[in-house]
Design a protein around this motif. Structure first.
Motif, short mmCIF file in Angstrom:
data_model
loop_
_atom_site.label_atom_id
_atom_site.label_comp_id
_atom_site.label_asym_id
_atom_site.label_seq_id
_atom_site.Cartn_x
_atom_site.Cartn_y
_atom_site.Cartn_z
N GLY A 24 74.29 29.31 99.76
CA GLY A 24 73.00 29.21 100.94
C GLY A 24 73.51 29.44 102.40
O GLY A 24 72.86 30.00 103.09
N MET A 25 74.80 29.01 102.86
CA MET A 25 75.30 29.40 104.00
C MET A 25 75.20 30.87 104.46
O MET A 25 75.00 31.33 105.42
CB MET A 25 76.53 28.68 104.23
CG MET A 25 76.99 28.56 105.86
SD MET A 25 78.56 28.01 106.09
CE MET A 25 78.83 28.12 107.71
N ILE A 62 76.19 34.72 114.62
CA ILE A 62 74.87 33.83 114.04
C ILE A 62 75.33 32.61 113.48
O ILE A 62 74.71 31.42 113.57
CB ILE A 62 73.97 34.71 113.34
CG1 ILE A 62 73.25 35.88 114.21
CG2 ILE A 62 73.10 33.99 112.47
CD1 ILE A 62 72.27 35.32 114.88
N ALA A 63 76.26 32.61 112.77
CA ALA A 63 76.81 31.69 111.83
C ALA A 63 77.08 30.05 112.49
O ALA A 63 76.39 29.26 112.27
CB ALA A 63 77.91 31.98 111.03
N SER A 120 80.85 32.72 105.78
CA SER A 120 79.74 32.99 106.51
C SER A 120 80.00 34.23 107.68
O SER A 120 79.01 34.89 107.86
CB SER A 120 79.01 31.71 107.04
OG SER A 120 79.83 31.22 107.73
N VAL A 121 80.79 34.00 108.38
CA VAL A 121 81.14 34.79 109.56
C VAL A 121 81.68 36.09 109.13
O VAL A 121 81.28 37.19 109.52
CB VAL A 121 82.32 34.14 110.55
CG1 VAL A 121 82.83 35.21 111.47
CG2 VAL A 121 81.91 32.98 111.13
N GLY A 122 82.45 36.14 107.93
CA GLY A 122 82.70 37.51 107.26
C GLY A 122 81.34 38.23 106.89
O GLY A 122 81.42 39.42 107.03
N LEU A 157 83.22 26.53 113.12
CA LEU A 157 82.61 25.73 111.89
C LEU A 157 83.77 24.95 111.21
O LEU A 157 83.29 23.95 110.30
CB LEU A 157 82.44 27.07 110.93
CG LEU A 157 81.35 27.76 111.49
CD1 LEU A 157 81.03 29.23 110.62
CD2 LEU A 157 79.87 27.03 111.32
N THR A 158 85.08 25.35 111.27
CA THR A 158 85.94 24.20 110.89
C THR A 158 85.94 22.92 111.23
O THR A 158 86.15 22.09 110.50
CB THR A 158 87.40 25.00 110.54
OG1 THR A 158 87.40 26.30 110.28
CG2 THR A 158 88.33 24.14 109.99
#
Length: 261
Positions: A24-25, A62-63, A120-122, A157-158
């Protein structure tokens, strides 16, 4: 510690929740990235400009701008799923040293959030590179500005995962914790940030964890819209790290007081 950490990872990754949230993310981040990346080519009046590394950052980032609720929720679930399924008693009886158990949960939340962030960043990077390349535009991928932003996004995000673990220890009801965080991060804080963006010194808005995360990531679309990217990446990291530390400490204190029934 290694045994407890392995156990915590197995508890979480052996369920479908982990995989569904990860998917989903990734889809959520990639979808919005595709929309933002195509925007300059869909209309000549688009306010989005991706012609320079500094302006293209908002597409790559964006993430951390919209999907940080996912690693935050993951951190919450790492702790609260034990209370929900009533396995916390067995866990604490097997390992009576509470700090060891909570440290393992923090490490599990950290590692899981890192995987979510990197994935997600990838995905966002692949989408931006694909869109810009297909339109004959420079991707700016190897620009120091973009590379710093990509690394910052994963780190942000971590850190959100650590915040979530602490929140999960403070609010043991999984539904209340997750729903509350969604409401706060996706509705309450954005409205407050928008309302206060033009009031007082802009650096004061850095106290909002969402803004701190945006700044630490190197700038996001939200910063571009509200003009709140007035601090350095280091300042953003410091504020977000303080949030992670405070919630981790408070969560540890509450976790140590849990009474085994």
């Amino acid at each position: 510690m290694i045994v407890q950490f392995t156990s915590e990872l197995r508890k979480f990754t052996s369920t479908r929740t982990w995989w569904l949230m990860l998917l989903g993310m990734v889809l959520y981040s990639a979808g919005f990235t595709a929309f933002l990346s195509y925007a300059p080519f869909l209309t000549s009046r688009s306010p989005v400009d991706l012609t320079t590394p500094e302006s293209a950052v908002i597409a790559y980032n964006i993430a951390p701008a919209i999907a940080y609720v996912f690693p935050l929720a993951v951190g919450v679930i790492v702790t609260t799923h034990e209370y929900r399924y009533r396995t916390i008693s067995q866990t604490l009886l097997a390992e009576p040293h509470r700090p060891t158990v909570f440290a393992a949960k923090l490490l599990a939340g950290f590692c899981t959030a890192f995987v979510f962030g990197a994935a997600s960043v990838g995905a966002c990077v692949l989408v931006v590179v694909g869109v810009l390349s297909s339109q004959g535009q420079d991707t700016h991928l190897f620009s120091p500005v973009i590379l710093t932003a990509i690394a910052g996004s994963v780190a942000v995000l971590t850190l959100w995962g650590l915040v979530g673990v602490g929140v999960g220890a403070l609010i043991r009801n999984q539904t209340v914790a997750v729903v509350g965080l969604v409401v706060l991060t996706q509705f309450v804080e954005p409205m407050a940030r928008t309302a206060l963006a033009g009031v007082g010194p802009q650096w004061l808005t850095l106290v909002f964890p969402g803004i701190a995360g945006d700044v630490a990531a190197g700038g996001t679309a939200y910063n571009a819209m509200t003009g709140t990217a007035v601090a350095s990446q280091g300042s953003g990291f410091l504020v977000l790290a303080v949030y992670a530390l405070v919630f981790s400490v408070l969560g540890s204190l509450r976790f140590s007081r849990y009474e085994v029934a």
